[in-house]
Each structure stands twice: as structure tokens, then as C-alpha cells.
Design a protein around this motif. Structure first.
Motif, PDB file in Angstrom:
ATOM      1  N   THR A 102       0.909  -1.154  -0.031  1.00 47.31           N
ATOM      2  CA  THR A 102       0.130   0.017   0.058  1.00 47.31           C
ATOM      3  C   THR A 102       1.044   1.259   0.189  1.00 47.31           C
ATOM      4  O   THR A 102       1.725   1.647   0.834  1.00 47.31           O
ATOM      5  CB  THR A 102      -0.962   0.051   1.232  1.00 47.31           C
ATOM      6  OG1 THR A 102      -1.585  -1.167   1.226  1.00 47.31           O
ATOM      7  CG2 THR A 102      -1.783   1.040   1.247  1.00 47.31           C
ATOM      8  N   GLU A 104       0.828   5.080   0.381  1.00 56.42           N
ATOM      9  CA  GLU A 104      -0.022   6.242   1.100  1.00 56.42           C
ATOM     10  C   GLU A 104       0.656   7.553   0.725  1.00 56.42           C
ATOM     11  O   GLU A 104       1.809   8.023   0.855  1.00 56.42           O
ATOM     12  CB  GLU A 104       0.121   6.168   2.807  1.00 56.42           C
ATOM     13  CG  GLU A 104      -0.297   4.685   3.291  1.00 56.42           C
ATOM     14  CD  GLU A 104      -0.219   4.640   4.631  1.00 56.42           C
ATOM     15  OE1 GLU A 104       0.111   5.428   5.224  1.00 56.42           O
ATOM     16  OE2 GLU A 104      -0.552   3.592   5.053  1.00 56.42           O
ATOM     17  N   GLN A 174      -4.451   6.266  -1.179  1.00 57.40           N
ATOM     18  CA  GLN A 174      -3.873   5.133  -1.125  1.00 57.40           C
ATOM     19  C   GLN A 174      -4.220   4.277  -2.450  1.00 57.40           C
ATOM     20  O   GLN A 174      -4.986   4.444  -3.123  1.00 57.40           O
ATOM     21  CB  GLN A 174      -4.429   4.126   0.030  1.00 57.40           C
ATOM     22  CG  GLN A 174      -4.016   4.747   1.429  1.00 57.40           C
ATOM     23  CD  GLN A 174      -4.819   3.771   2.584  1.00 57.40           C
ATOM     24  OE1 GLN A 174      -5.353   2.850   2.022  1.00 57.40           O
ATOM     25  NE2 GLN A 174      -4.242   3.952   3.727  1.00 57.40           N
TER      26      GLN A 174
END
Length: 281
Positions: A102, A104, A174
Motif C-alpha cells: 500500500t 500512502e 492510497q
């Protein structure tokens, strides 16, 4: 030998250097979540600049965040970071196992970027794009458009064999790469998830990671604000114990050493080593 030489030494200075962020080369281990990037390069990341982008000129680490501002007139303006070695390991990617990476971002300070997971190839150094095969997510706002484009590439591919979606002009906060055995799903706010078969997603593979700016057209400016990159994993079922094929007898097995002294082995101590002092059965 016997040649003249000169040395002009002006000064030797001592000082303190902040300790480098510990490397993540010990991964994979039993952690279900690992922060791959937290605003520090450490030894896992290097600056990336290509196609007119320059990390030293365009990027900075500010408040535990990577900020990239590529000025107008910088050609195709790729600047950001990459991992010169594999950081994402797919150990245990069997059955229902899954590894998710992920990214961010800060949407307020981002308007053109690419994120990639790449198998070691010609990439891994600044100036080169991600090695192939790779999966790349690219987001940018075309000039004079009220929206943006989100592209997902599974390289190598033909010229138009990629997924493109028209999305909101607000970048996602994200972006997720969810990797399962034989396939990858790329998802982000405001877009439909994209899943495709990906033969390179297999147990034991290692992936480099990239994050850098892209521009909608040559010489346009671009910005990227990257906060963190987080890896989570759910190991799959344990690999089955190898068994001979039906009708095939197991190969004979001989134990060469079982931890006990035997005539087949003799203690040894050389170069300052002393078996009696340092070793035991």
C-alpha cells in the motif's frame, strides 16, 4: 616504485552522522506488516531520476515524507525513489496467500505519479525505468481536463494492452497492489479494481519498488507527496511434503551427520580456533 608523488592535505574534520535506518534485508520473517518506507531513505532506498527528472534537484525528504516538485521544462520529469534490491518477498504465496503493498500519498500535494513493483532486471539504478516484468500504476491529469487518467500496466505488453480509467481530478490517498499466486489486483479510491493474470507472481519471488513523478505531456510540471509504503502479508497454506510419484520407491537416505561424534568426523581448530574451547557435541 621509486616514482615521485605529492599530497596536499588541507584538513581532517570529525563530526556526527545520524545513524542510517536499519535495512529490511532480513524480510521475510514472521511479521504480518512491515513499513517499507517512512520518509527516510536509509539503506533500502535510493533517489531515482530519469527522462529529465533529477532527484537531487527535484526531491527532498521533509517531515517524514518524500516531496517531489518537478518544474516546467523538465522533459518527461521522472523523479522519486526506488529500492535497488528486492524489498517485497512473496514467500508463502500459495493457495489463499496474499501480499499487499500500500502506497500512502498526500493528494493535496500530488498531481502526477507512477508506482511500480518490478522483478529484478535492467532496472534498480537511477536513470533506468522499472525492470520487466513489472506492474505499474500511473496517474496524471491531462492538460485542460477536468478529470484525470488512471492507467494500470502489466509489462511487458503491446502498445494499447493496458487498463485506462477516467477518474476524479483528486488523486487517491492510497494505492494498493494485492498479489496472489498467478495474479495481481491494483486498486485505489475512485477507480474500479483491475485484476489480471501475472505469471511472475509466485512463491519466493522478490520485487523492487518504485515511486516517481510523471507528466501528462513533455515539459509539464508534476508533484508527488509520498508518506509511507506498507507491506502486509497473509501466508498461504504450508507447502505439501514432497512425495515420490505413484509407483516410484523413495530414494535411499543416508544420514551423514546426526550431531554426535563418530569416526567419520574429527574435531578441527585452525587460525586461532580451538575446538575444545569453543565447540561441543
Amino acid at each position: 616504485k621509486e616514482q615521485p608523488a605529492r599530497l596536499a592535505l588541507r584538513r581532517i574534520e570529525t563530526g556526527e552522522t545520524p545513524a542510517a535506518k536499519p535495512a529490511l534485508t532480513a524480510w521475510p520473517d514472521d511479521r504480518a506488516e512491515v513499513v517499507l518506507f517512512d520518509g527516510r531513505l536509509g539503506t533500502d532506498w535510493v533517489g531515482h531520476g530519469a527522462a529529465g527528472g533529477d532527484f537531487n534537484r527535484d526531491a527532498r525528504l521533509d517531515g517524514d515524507m518524500l516531496l517531489v516538485d518537478v518544474a516546467q521544462g523538465s522533459a518527461w520529469g521522472n523523479a522519486g525513489i526506488l529500492s535497488p534490491a528486492a524489498l517485497v518477498w512473496l514467500d508463502g504465496l500459495r493457495g489463499d496467500g496474499e501480499v499487499t503493498v500500500t502506497f500512502e500519498l498526500d493528494p493535496a500535494r500530488t498531481d502526477g505519479f507512477a508506482l511500480a513493483l518490478a522483478h529484478p532486471g535492467y532496472g534498480g539504478v537511477g536513470g533506468n525505468g522499472p525492470g520487466k516484468p513489472n506492474v505499474t500504476f500511473a496517474w496524471h491529469k491531462p492538460k485542460d481536463s477536468t478529470g484525470a487518467l488512471a492507467d494500470v500496466h502489466f509489462y511487458p505488453h503491446g502498445g494499447n494492452d493496458f487498463d485506462r480509467q477516467e477518474v476524479s481530478a483528486t488523486p487517491p490517498s492510497q494505492v494498493r497492489f494485492s498479489i496472489r499466486a498467478g495474479e495481481v489486483t491494483v486498486s485505489a479510491e475512485g477507480m474500479a479494481p483491475v485484476t489480471r493474470p501475472y505469471d511472475a507472481a509466485r512463491d519466493g519471488a522478490g520485487l523492487r519498488v518504485y515511486a516517481y513523478t510523471i507528466v501528462p505531456e513533455k515539459d509539464a510540471p508534476a508533484r508527488l507527496a509520498l508518506d509511507r509504503i506498507v507491506l502486509t502479508r497473509k501466508p498461504g497454506a504450508a507447502a505439501p511434503t514432497p512425495e515420490p510419484a505413484p509407483g516410484v520407491d523413495p530414494l535411499p537416505e543416508t544420514v551423514a551427520f546426526d550431531g554426535s561424534p563418530s569416526p567419520a568426523w574429527e574435531p578441527i581448530g585452525v587460525a586461532g580456533g580451538d575446538f575444545e574451547a569453543f565447540a561441543r557435541f
